[in-house]
Design a protein around this motif. Structure first.
Motif, mmCIF file in Angstrom:
data_model
loop_
_atom_site.group_PDB
_atom_site.id
_atom_site.type_symbol
_atom_site.label_atom_id
_atom_site.label_comp_id
_atom_site.label_asym_id
_atom_site.label_seq_id
_atom_site.Cartn_x
_atom_site.Cartn_y
_atom_site.Cartn_z
ATOM 1 N N VAL A 173 -1.146 0.980 18.500
ATOM 2 C CA VAL A 173 -2.191 1.357 17.542
ATOM 3 C C VAL A 173 -1.596 2.168 16.393
ATOM 4 C CG1 VAL A 173 -4.241 2.786 17.239
ATOM 5 C CG2 VAL A 173 -4.092 1.235 19.175
ATOM 6 N N ALA A 174 -0.702 3.107 16.706
ATOM 7 C CA ALA A 174 -0.084 3.920 15.656
ATOM 8 C C ALA A 174 0.694 3.046 14.673
ATOM 9 C CB ALA A 174 0.831 4.971 16.280
ATOM 10 N N ILE A 175 1.452 2.093 15.196
ATOM 11 C CA ILE A 175 2.216 1.197 14.319
ATOM 12 C C ILE A 175 1.271 0.341 13.480
ATOM 13 C CG2 ILE A 175 3.827 -0.739 14.278
ATOM 14 C CD1 ILE A 175 5.101 0.392 16.813
ATOM 15 N N GLY A 176 0.264 -0.232 14.134
ATOM 16 C CA GLY A 176 -0.651 -1.113 13.420
ATOM 17 C C GLY A 176 -1.468 -0.400 12.362
ATOM 18 N N VAL A 177 -1.984 0.780 12.708
ATOM 19 C CA VAL A 177 -2.798 1.523 11.737
ATOM 20 C C VAL A 177 -1.936 2.008 10.575
ATOM 21 C CG1 VAL A 177 -4.209 3.580 11.401
ATOM 22 C CG2 VAL A 177 -4.518 2.182 13.439
ATOM 23 N N GLY A 178 -0.722 2.480 10.862
ATOM 24 C CA GLY A 178 0.158 2.912 9.782
ATOM 25 C C GLY A 178 0.450 1.791 8.800
ATOM 26 N N ALA A 179 0.727 0.587 9.330
ATOM 27 C CA ALA A 179 0.996 -0.555 8.455
ATOM 28 C C ALA A 179 -0.262 -0.995 7.712
ATOM 29 C CB ALA A 179 1.559 -1.709 9.279
ATOM 30 N N ALA A 180 -1.400 -1.025 8.419
ATOM 31 C CA ALA A 180 -2.641 -1.490 7.797
ATOM 32 C C ALA A 180 -3.115 -0.544 6.701
ATOM 33 C CB ALA A 180 -3.724 -1.649 8.866
ATOM 34 N N VAL A 181 -3.051 0.764 6.969
ATOM 35 C CA VAL A 181 -3.488 1.731 5.960
ATOM 36 C C VAL A 181 -2.567 1.684 4.742
ATOM 37 C CG1 VAL A 181 -3.787 4.197 5.489
ATOM 38 C CG2 VAL A 181 -4.619 3.223 7.627
ATOM 39 N N GLY A 182 -1.272 1.539 4.974
ATOM 40 C CA GLY A 182 -0.351 1.434 3.851
ATOM 41 C C GLY A 182 -0.613 0.200 3.005
ATOM 42 N N ALA A 183 -0.812 -0.943 3.675
ATOM 43 C CA ALA A 183 -1.082 -2.175 2.933
ATOM 44 C C ALA A 183 -2.411 -2.096 2.186
ATOM 45 C CB ALA A 183 -1.086 -3.362 3.896
ATOM 46 N N ALA A 184 -3.427 -1.512 2.833
ATOM 47 C CA ALA A 184 -4.736 -1.409 2.189
ATOM 48 C C ALA A 184 -4.682 -0.496 0.968
ATOM 49 C CB ALA A 184 -5.764 -0.896 3.195
ATOM 50 N N GLN A 185 -4.005 0.631 1.093
ATOM 51 C CA GLN A 185 -3.929 1.553 -0.043
ATOM 52 C C GLN A 185 -3.118 0.963 -1.194
ATOM 53 O OE1 GLN A 185 -4.199 6.074 0.863
ATOM 54 N NE2 GLN A 185 -2.668 5.271 2.274
ATOM 55 N N LEU A 186 -2.019 0.307 -0.876
ATOM 56 C CA LEU A 186 -1.240 -0.315 -1.947
ATOM 57 C C LEU A 186 -2.019 -1.451 -2.600
ATOM 58 C CD1 LEU A 186 2.360 -0.379 -0.439
ATOM 59 C CD2 LEU A 186 1.558 0.954 -2.387
ATOM 60 N N GLY A 187 -2.765 -2.213 -1.786
ATOM 61 C CA GLY A 187 -3.596 -3.257 -2.376
ATOM 62 C C GLY A 187 -4.639 -2.685 -3.316
ATOM 63 N N LEU A 188 -5.237 -1.566 -2.918
ATOM 64 C CA LEU A 188 -6.204 -0.905 -3.792
ATOM 65 C C LEU A 188 -5.526 -0.365 -5.045
ATOM 66 C CD1 LEU A 188 -9.124 0.062 -4.155
ATOM 67 C CD2 LEU A 188 -8.524 2.128 -2.872
ATOM 68 N N GLY A 189 -4.331 0.186 -4.870
ATOM 69 C CA GLY A 189 -3.609 0.715 -6.024
ATOM 70 C C GLY A 189 -3.215 -0.365 -7.013
ATOM 71 N N TYR A 190 -2.729 -1.504 -6.506
ATOM 72 C CA TYR A 190 -2.382 -2.609 -7.402
ATOM 73 C C TYR A 190 -3.635 -3.203 -8.043
ATOM 74 C CZ TYR A 190 2.290 -2.503 -5.321
ATOM 75 O OH TYR A 190 3.541 -2.123 -4.904
ATOM 76 N N GLY A 191 -4.724 -3.283 -7.263
ATOM 77 C CA GLY A 191 -5.949 -3.849 -7.806
ATOM 78 C C GLY A 191 -6.557 -2.990 -8.900
ATOM 79 N N LEU A 192 -6.520 -1.669 -8.709
ATOM 80 C CA LEU A 192 -7.042 -0.760 -9.734
ATOM 81 C C LEU A 192 -6.054 -0.528 -10.865
ATOM 82 C CD1 LEU A 192 -8.703 1.974 -7.469
ATOM 83 C CD2 LEU A 192 -9.853 0.172 -8.764
ATOM 84 N N ASP A 193 -4.844 -1.009 -10.706
ATOM 85 C CA ASP A 193 -3.787 -0.862 -11.713
ATOM 86 C C ASP A 193 -3.317 0.580 -11.850
ATOM 87 O OD1 ASP A 193 -2.060 -2.282 -13.317
ATOM 88 O OD2 ASP A 193 -3.213 -1.950 -15.143
ATOM 89 N N VAL A 194 -3.537 1.390 -10.808
ATOM 90 C CA VAL A 194 -2.966 2.733 -10.844
ATOM 91 C C VAL A 194 -1.483 2.683 -10.495
ATOM 92 C CG1 VAL A 194 -5.162 3.829 -10.293
ATOM 93 C CG2 VAL A 194 -3.615 3.219 -8.437
ATOM 94 N N ILE A 195 -1.070 1.616 -9.808
ATOM 95 C CA ILE A 195 0.348 1.348 -9.565
ATOM 96 C C ILE A 195 0.679 0.048 -10.276
ATOM 97 C CG2 ILE A 195 2.156 0.995 -7.850
ATOM 98 C CD1 ILE A 195 0.395 2.327 -5.798
ATOM 99 N N SER A 196 1.557 0.123 -11.233
ATOM 100 C CA SER A 196 1.915 -1.071 -11.994
ATOM 101 C C SER A 196 3.353 -0.932 -12.485
ATOM 102 C CB SER A 196 0.969 -1.265 -13.186
ATOM 103 O OG SER A 196 1.364 -2.385 -13.952
ATOM 104 N N PHE A 197 4.148 -1.928 -12.156
ATOM 105 C CA PHE A 197 5.532 -1.960 -12.622
ATOM 106 C C PHE A 197 5.724 -2.991 -13.731
ATOM 107 C CE2 PHE A 197 5.697 -0.625 -8.133
ATOM 108 C CZ PHE A 197 6.308 0.607 -8.286
ATOM 109 N N ALA A 198 4.615 -3.538 -14.224
ATOM 110 C CA ALA A 198 4.699 -4.533 -15.289
ATOM 111 C C ALA A 198 5.133 -3.868 -16.591
ATOM 112 C CB ALA A 198 3.349 -5.217 -15.472
ATOM 113 N N PRO A 199 5.903 -4.558 -17.394
ATOM 114 C CA PRO A 199 6.351 -3.971 -18.666
ATOM 115 C C PRO A 199 5.182 -3.678 -19.596
ATOM 116 C CG PRO A 199 7.672 -5.890 -18.075
ATOM 117 C CD PRO A 199 6.510 -5.870 -17.141
ATOM 118 N N ASP A 200 5.320 -2.615 -20.366
ATOM 119 C CA ASP A 200 4.321 -2.272 -21.373
ATOM 120 C C ASP A 200 4.609 -3.056 -22.649
ATOM 121 O OD1 ASP A 200 3.161 -0.437 -19.630
ATOM 122 O OD2 ASP A 200 4.539 1.149 -20.256
ATOM 123 N N THR A 201 3.929 -2.660 -23.699
ATOM 124 C CA THR A 201 4.172 -3.282 -24.994
ATOM 125 C C THR A 201 5.618 -3.035 -25.419
ATOM 126 O OG1 THR A 201 1.876 -2.871 -25.610
ATOM 127 C CG2 THR A 201 3.414 -3.384 -27.387
ATOM 128 N N GLY A 202 6.299 -4.086 -25.779
ATOM 129 C CA GLY A 202 7.706 -3.969 -26.130
ATOM 130 C C GLY A 202 8.618 -4.517 -25.058
#
Length: 341
Positions: free
Chosen positions: A12-41
Protein backbone atom coordinates in the motif's frame (compact mmCIF):
# COMPACT_ATOMS: atom_id res chain seq x y z
CA UNK A 1 -10.41 -1.01 7.18
CA UNK A 2 -7.19 -2.34 8.67
CA UNK A 3 -4.69 -4.25 6.55
CA UNK A 4 -3.32 -7.44 8.05
CA UNK A 5 0.32 -8.34 7.51
CA UNK A 6 3.40 -6.29 6.81
CA UNK A 7 3.46 -7.25 3.14
CA UNK A 8 0.09 -5.65 2.46
CA UNK A 9 1.07 -2.44 4.25
CA UNK A 10 4.35 -2.18 2.35
CA UNK A 11 2.50 -2.71 -0.93
CA UNK A 12 0.00 0.00 0.00
CA UNK A 13 2.82 2.43 0.85
CA UNK A 14 4.50 1.81 -2.50
CA UNK A 15 1.25 2.04 -4.44
CA UNK A 16 -0.04 5.16 -2.73
CA UNK A 17 3.32 6.92 -3.04
CA UNK A 18 3.41 6.23 -6.78
CA UNK A 19 -0.27 7.06 -7.31
CA UNK A 20 -0.16 10.34 -5.39
CA UNK A 21 2.99 11.39 -7.23
CA UNK A 22 1.49 10.58 -10.62
CA UNK A 23 -1.79 12.30 -9.76
CA UNK A 24 -0.10 15.48 -8.53
CA UNK A 25 2.21 15.68 -11.52
CA UNK A 26 -0.73 15.10 -13.84
CA UNK A 27 -2.57 17.95 -12.15
CA UNK A 28 0.53 20.13 -12.35
CA UNK A 29 1.03 19.47 -16.06
CA UNK A 30 -2.68 19.92 -16.72
CA UNK A 31 -2.83 23.27 -14.92
CA UNK A 32 0.47 24.27 -16.55
CA UNK A 33 2.05 25.09 -13.21
CA UNK A 34 4.81 22.68 -14.27
CA UNK A 35 5.96 23.29 -17.81
CA UNK A 36 9.29 22.69 -19.47
CA UNK A 37 8.10 23.90 -22.87
CA UNK A 38 10.13 26.74 -24.39
CA UNK A 39 8.81 30.27 -24.01
CA UNK A 40 8.74 32.91 -26.68
CA UNK A 41 12.09 32.86 -28.42
CA UNK A 42 12.53 29.09 -28.33
CA UNK A 43 14.09 28.92 -24.86
CA UNK A 44 12.73 28.32 -21.38
CA UNK A 45 13.16 31.26 -19.04
CA UNK A 46 15.10 30.85 -15.82
CA UNK A 47 12.03 31.80 -13.80
CA UNK A 48 9.90 29.15 -15.49
CA UNK A 49 12.62 26.53 -15.07
CA UNK A 50 13.09 27.21 -11.35
CA UNK A 51 9.33 27.33 -10.72
CA UNK A 52 8.82 23.94 -12.38
CA UNK A 53 11.71 22.41 -10.44
CA UNK A 54 10.31 23.73 -7.16
CA UNK A 55 6.91 22.21 -7.88
CA UNK A 56 8.47 18.89 -8.93
CA UNK A 57 10.63 18.70 -5.80
CA UNK A 58 7.70 19.47 -3.52
CA UNK A 59 5.43 16.95 -5.26
CA UNK A 60 8.03 14.19 -4.91
CA UNK A 61 8.37 14.96 -1.20
CA UNK A 62 4.64 15.11 -0.46
CA UNK A 63 4.03 11.88 -2.37
CA UNK A 64 6.43 10.04 -0.07
CA UNK A 65 4.74 11.49 3.00
CA UNK A 66 1.23 10.70 1.76
CA UNK A 67 2.13 7.10 0.96
CA UNK A 68 3.56 6.54 4.44
CA UNK A 69 0.59 8.17 6.20
CA UNK A 70 -2.07 6.23 4.29
CA UNK A 71 -0.32 2.89 4.72
CA UNK A 72 0.20 3.50 8.43
CA UNK A 73 -3.43 4.40 9.03
CA UNK A 74 -4.72 1.40 7.08
CA UNK A 75 -2.37 -0.92 8.95
CA UNK A 76 -4.10 -0.11 12.23
CA UNK A 77 -0.80 0.85 13.86
CA UNK A 78 -1.26 4.60 13.84
CA UNK A 79 0.37 6.87 16.40
CA UNK A 80 -0.97 6.76 19.91
CA UNK A 81 -3.36 9.53 20.90
CA UNK A 82 -4.42 10.86 24.24
CA UNK A 83 -2.40 12.10 27.18
CA UNK A 84 1.24 11.15 27.28
CA UNK A 85 2.40 8.62 29.82
CA UNK A 86 5.59 8.46 31.76
CA UNK A 87 7.06 9.95 34.93
CA UNK A 88 6.89 13.48 33.51
CA UNK A 89 3.19 13.06 32.72
CA UNK A 90 2.19 11.56 36.05
CA UNK A 91 2.71 7.93 35.08
CA UNK A 92 1.77 5.48 37.78
CA UNK A 93 4.57 2.95 38.46
CA UNK A 94 1.90 0.36 39.19
CA UNK A 95 0.45 0.78 35.69
CA UNK A 96 0.84 -2.26 33.41
CA UNK A 97 2.27 -0.01 30.66
CA UNK A 98 5.66 0.41 32.32
CA UNK A 99 8.03 2.31 29.98
CA UNK A 100 11.01 0.86 31.84
CA UNK A 101 9.89 -2.70 31.17
CA UNK A 102 12.05 -4.53 28.58
CA UNK A 103 8.93 -5.63 26.71
CA UNK A 104 7.74 -2.04 26.41
CA UNK A 105 11.15 -0.94 25.15
CA UNK A 106 11.11 -3.72 22.57
CA UNK A 107 7.67 -2.62 21.42
CA UNK A 108 8.90 0.93 20.96
CA UNK A 109 11.86 -0.25 18.90
CA UNK A 110 9.58 -2.42 16.78
CA UNK A 111 7.22 0.50 16.19
CA UNK A 112 10.07 2.76 15.07
CA UNK A 113 11.43 0.12 12.71
CA UNK A 114 7.94 -0.41 11.30
CA UNK A 115 7.59 3.29 10.60
CA UNK A 116 10.98 3.33 8.90
CA UNK A 117 9.92 0.43 6.68
CA UNK A 118 6.70 2.20 5.68
CA UNK A 119 8.49 5.49 4.98
CA UNK A 120 11.10 3.71 2.86
CA UNK A 121 8.42 1.83 0.93
CA UNK A 122 6.53 5.07 0.30
CA UNK A 123 9.76 6.68 -0.92
CA UNK A 124 10.26 3.77 -3.29
CA UNK A 125 6.80 4.31 -4.74
CA UNK A 126 7.24 8.08 -4.94
CA UNK A 127 10.43 7.50 -6.93
CA UNK A 128 8.15 7.15 -9.93
CA UNK A 129 8.06 10.94 -9.95
CA UNK A 130 11.72 10.93 -11.03
CA UNK A 131 10.85 9.43 -14.40
CA UNK A 132 7.62 11.41 -14.70
CA UNK A 133 9.61 14.63 -14.30
CA UNK A 134 12.64 13.66 -16.38
CA UNK A 135 10.76 12.68 -19.54
CA UNK A 136 8.89 16.00 -20.05
CA UNK A 137 12.03 17.95 -19.09
CA UNK A 138 13.80 16.71 -22.23
CA UNK A 139 12.12 19.45 -24.27
CA UNK A 140 13.55 22.23 -22.09
CA UNK A 141 16.10 24.45 -23.79
CA UNK A 142 18.33 26.50 -21.49
CA UNK A 143 21.62 28.24 -22.03
CA UNK A 144 23.47 26.95 -18.97
CA UNK A 145 21.81 23.51 -18.51
CA UNK A 146 23.13 20.97 -21.03
CA UNK A 147 21.02 18.05 -19.73
CA UNK A 148 17.76 19.39 -18.26
CA UNK A 149 16.19 15.95 -17.87
CA UNK A 150 19.04 14.81 -15.63
CA UNK A 151 18.84 17.94 -13.49
CA UNK A 152 15.06 17.70 -13.16
CA UNK A 153 15.27 14.02 -12.21
CA UNK A 154 17.92 14.83 -9.62
CA UNK A 155 15.72 17.41 -7.92
CA UNK A 156 12.78 15.00 -7.81
CA UNK A 157 15.05 12.36 -6.26
CA UNK A 158 16.23 14.88 -3.67
CA UNK A 159 12.62 15.62 -2.78
CA UNK A 160 12.00 11.93 -2.15
CA UNK A 161 15.10 11.52 0.01
CA UNK A 162 14.71 14.60 2.21
CA UNK A 163 11.05 13.79 2.90
CA UNK A 164 11.90 10.54 4.68
CA UNK A 165 12.52 12.23 8.03
CA UNK A 166 9.36 14.30 7.70
CA UNK A 167 7.40 11.14 6.90
CA UNK A 168 8.72 9.50 10.08
CA UNK A 169 7.56 12.50 12.10
CA UNK A 170 4.13 12.30 10.45
CA UNK A 171 3.83 8.64 11.45
CA UNK A 172 4.72 9.48 15.04
CA UNK A 173 2.26 12.35 15.56
CA UNK A 174 -1.19 12.85 14.07
CA UNK A 175 -0.87 16.62 14.37
CA UNK A 176 2.18 16.56 12.09
CA UNK A 177 0.32 14.48 9.51
CA UNK A 178 -2.70 16.79 9.68
CA UNK A 179 -0.51 19.85 9.11
CA UNK A 180 1.24 18.29 6.13
CA UNK A 181 -2.02 17.29 4.45
CA UNK A 182 -3.69 20.64 5.16
CA UNK A 183 -0.70 22.56 3.80
CA UNK A 184 -0.67 20.48 0.62
CA UNK A 185 -4.40 21.08 0.13
CA UNK A 186 -3.89 24.83 0.61
CA UNK A 187 -1.03 25.02 -1.90
CA UNK A 188 -3.04 23.21 -4.55
CA UNK A 189 -6.08 25.36 -3.82
CA UNK A 190 -4.28 28.64 -4.45
CA UNK A 191 -2.68 27.16 -7.59
CA UNK A 192 -6.10 26.21 -8.97
CA UNK A 193 -7.50 29.65 -8.09
CA UNK A 194 -4.55 31.39 -9.75
CA UNK A 195 -4.85 29.36 -12.95
CA UNK A 196 -8.63 29.73 -13.07
CA UNK A 197 -8.37 33.48 -12.57
CA UNK A 198 -5.85 33.76 -15.37
CA UNK A 199 -8.03 31.78 -17.77
CA UNK A 200 -11.18 33.76 -16.97
CA UNK A 201 -9.41 37.09 -17.32
CA UNK A 202 -7.80 36.11 -20.61
CA UNK A 203 -4.26 36.74 -19.41
CA UNK A 204 -1.34 35.22 -21.23
CA UNK A 205 0.34 32.12 -19.88
CA UNK A 206 2.24 32.95 -16.71
CA UNK A 207 4.09 30.94 -14.12
CA UNK A 208 2.34 29.96 -10.89
CA UNK A 209 4.82 30.04 -8.01
CA UNK A 210 4.49 27.39 -5.31
CA UNK A 211 2.77 28.84 -2.25
CA UNK A 212 2.57 32.44 -3.47
CA UNK A 213 0.27 34.63 -5.50
CA UNK A 214 1.99 35.98 -8.59
CA UNK A 215 1.63 39.65 -7.69
CA UNK A 216 3.29 42.71 -9.14
CA UNK A 217 6.35 44.26 -7.56
CA UNK A 218 4.73 47.65 -7.03
CA UNK A 219 4.84 47.35 -3.23
CA UNK A 220 4.62 47.99 -0.39
CA UNK A 221 8.12 46.79 0.44
CA UNK A 222 9.90 46.28 3.74
CA UNK A 223 13.59 46.21 2.96
CA UNK A 224 13.85 43.31 0.46
CA UNK A 225 10.47 41.72 1.25
CA UNK A 226 7.35 42.39 -0.81
CA UNK A 227 4.67 42.60 1.88
CA UNK A 228 1.71 41.97 -0.42
CA UNK A 229 3.39 38.76 -1.56
CA UNK A 230 4.57 37.61 1.89
CA UNK A 231 1.41 38.31 3.88
CA UNK A 232 -0.95 35.57 2.57
CA UNK A 233 1.46 32.61 2.98
CA UNK A 234 2.51 33.77 6.45
CA UNK A 235 -1.12 34.07 7.53
CA UNK A 236 -1.94 30.68 5.99
CA UNK A 237 0.97 28.97 7.78
CA UNK A 238 -0.15 30.47 11.09
CA UNK A 239 -3.79 29.49 10.63
CA UNK A 240 -3.04 25.96 9.41
CA UNK A 241 -0.61 25.45 12.28
CA UNK A 242 -3.34 26.44 14.73
CA UNK A 243 -6.26 24.52 13.21
CA UNK A 244 -4.31 21.34 12.47
CA UNK A 245 -3.01 21.16 16.04
CA UNK A 246 -6.28 21.94 17.82
CA UNK A 247 -7.78 18.42 17.64
CA UNK A 248 -4.55 16.92 18.96
CA UNK A 249 -4.45 19.53 21.72
CA UNK A 250 -7.98 18.64 22.78
CA UNK A 251 -7.09 14.94 22.80
CA UNK A 252 -4.09 15.68 24.97
CA UNK A 253 -1.54 14.24 22.54
CA UNK A 254 2.15 14.30 23.31
CA UNK A 255 3.46 17.87 23.52
CA UNK A 256 6.55 17.32 21.35
CA UNK A 257 4.60 16.32 18.27
CA UNK A 258 1.91 18.88 19.03
CA UNK A 259 4.25 21.86 19.31
CA UNK A 260 6.38 20.90 16.33
CA UNK A 261 3.45 20.07 14.06
CA UNK A 262 3.04 23.64 12.86
CA UNK A 263 6.46 23.59 11.21
CA UNK A 264 5.93 20.39 9.21
CA UNK A 265 4.11 21.65 6.13
CA UNK A 266 6.05 24.92 5.81
CA UNK A 267 9.30 22.99 6.29
CA UNK A 268 8.67 20.84 3.21
CA UNK A 269 7.85 23.98 1.23
CA UNK A 270 11.01 25.69 2.49
CA UNK A 271 13.16 22.69 1.58
CA UNK A 272 11.78 22.72 -1.97
CA UNK A 273 12.62 26.41 -2.33
CA UNK A 274 16.09 26.12 -0.84
CA UNK A 275 17.02 23.11 -2.98
CA UNK A 276 16.01 24.86 -6.19
CA UNK A 277 17.31 28.26 -5.19
CA UNK A 278 18.59 30.08 -8.27
CA UNK A 279 21.52 32.43 -8.49
CA UNK A 280 20.13 35.30 -6.44
CA UNK A 281 22.66 37.72 -7.91
CA UNK A 282 20.72 37.90 -11.16
CA UNK A 283 17.29 37.01 -9.75
CA UNK A 284 14.34 39.37 -9.73
CA UNK A 285 13.30 41.32 -6.67
CA UNK A 286 10.14 39.23 -6.16
CA UNK A 287 12.10 35.96 -6.32
CA UNK A 288 14.56 37.25 -3.74
CA UNK A 289 11.66 38.28 -1.51
CA UNK A 290 10.12 34.80 -1.67
CA UNK A 291 13.35 33.05 -0.81
CA UNK A 292 13.72 35.36 2.17
CA UNK A 293 10.15 34.72 3.33
CA UNK A 294 9.91 30.91 3.13
CA UNK A 295 12.03 30.23 6.26
CA UNK A 296 9.71 32.49 8.24
CA UNK A 297 6.77 30.31 7.21
CA UNK A 298 8.21 27.65 9.51
CA UNK A 299 8.21 30.11 12.40
CA UNK A 300 4.65 31.19 11.60
CA UNK A 301 3.51 27.56 11.63
CA UNK A 302 5.24 26.97 14.95
CA UNK A 303 3.49 30.00 16.38
CA UNK A 304 0.15 28.55 15.28
CA UNK A 305 0.77 25.21 16.99
CA UNK A 306 1.95 27.03 20.12
CA UNK A 307 -1.33 28.93 20.15
CA UNK A 308 -3.13 25.58 19.99
CA UNK A 309 -1.16 24.47 23.05
CA UNK A 310 -2.20 27.66 24.82
CA UNK A 311 -5.85 26.96 24.00
CA UNK A 312 -5.41 23.46 25.37
CA UNK A 313 -3.92 24.79 28.61
CA UNK A 314 -6.74 27.30 29.10
CA UNK A 315 -9.49 24.78 28.33
CA UNK A 316 -8.06 21.94 30.45
CA UNK A 317 -10.42 21.04 33.33
CA UNK A 318 -9.07 21.67 36.83
CA UNK A 319 -7.82 18.74 38.81
CA UNK A 320 -10.45 16.99 40.88
CA UNK A 321 -10.40 17.96 44.53
CA UNK A 322 -11.95 15.98 47.40
CA UNK A 323 -15.18 17.47 48.71
CA UNK A 324 -15.49 15.50 51.96
CA UNK A 325 -12.79 17.42 53.78
CA UNK A 326 -10.14 14.72 53.49
CA UNK A 327 -6.64 15.98 52.69
CA UNK A 328 -5.17 15.20 49.27
CA UNK A 329 -3.01 12.08 49.04
CA UNK A 330 0.66 12.54 49.79
CA UNK A 331 2.93 11.80 46.79
CA UNK A 332 5.02 8.67 47.14
CA UNK A 333 8.20 10.68 46.71
CA UNK A 334 7.40 13.06 49.56
CA UNK A 335 9.53 12.76 52.66
CA UNK A 336 7.76 11.95 55.93
CA UNK A 337 9.17 14.07 58.76
CA UNK A 338 10.62 12.14 61.64
CA UNK A 339 8.47 12.08 64.75
CA UNK A 340 9.93 13.41 67.93
CA UNK A 341 9.68 11.05 70.85
Amino acid sequence: MAIRGWGGSVAVAIGVGAAVGAAQLGLGYGLDVISFAPDTGGRLSTEGWVTSLTWATWIAATSTIAGAIVADRLSGRGPATGPATGPAAGWDPASPADPTDPTERADRVTTRLWRLVLATAAALGASATVALVAVPARVAVLDDVPSPQTVAAGYAALGVVVSLLVALAALAARAVAANLLATAAWLWLIAVIAVTGGVLSGRDRARVPLGFWDVTADGPWFRSVLLADAGPPLAAALLIGLLAALPAARRGDRPVGLVGSGAAGPLVLTIAYLLTQPDLVGAGAVDISRHLVVPYLVLAGLLGSLLACAVRARSAPPAARPTDGTPPPVPMTARVPAQRG
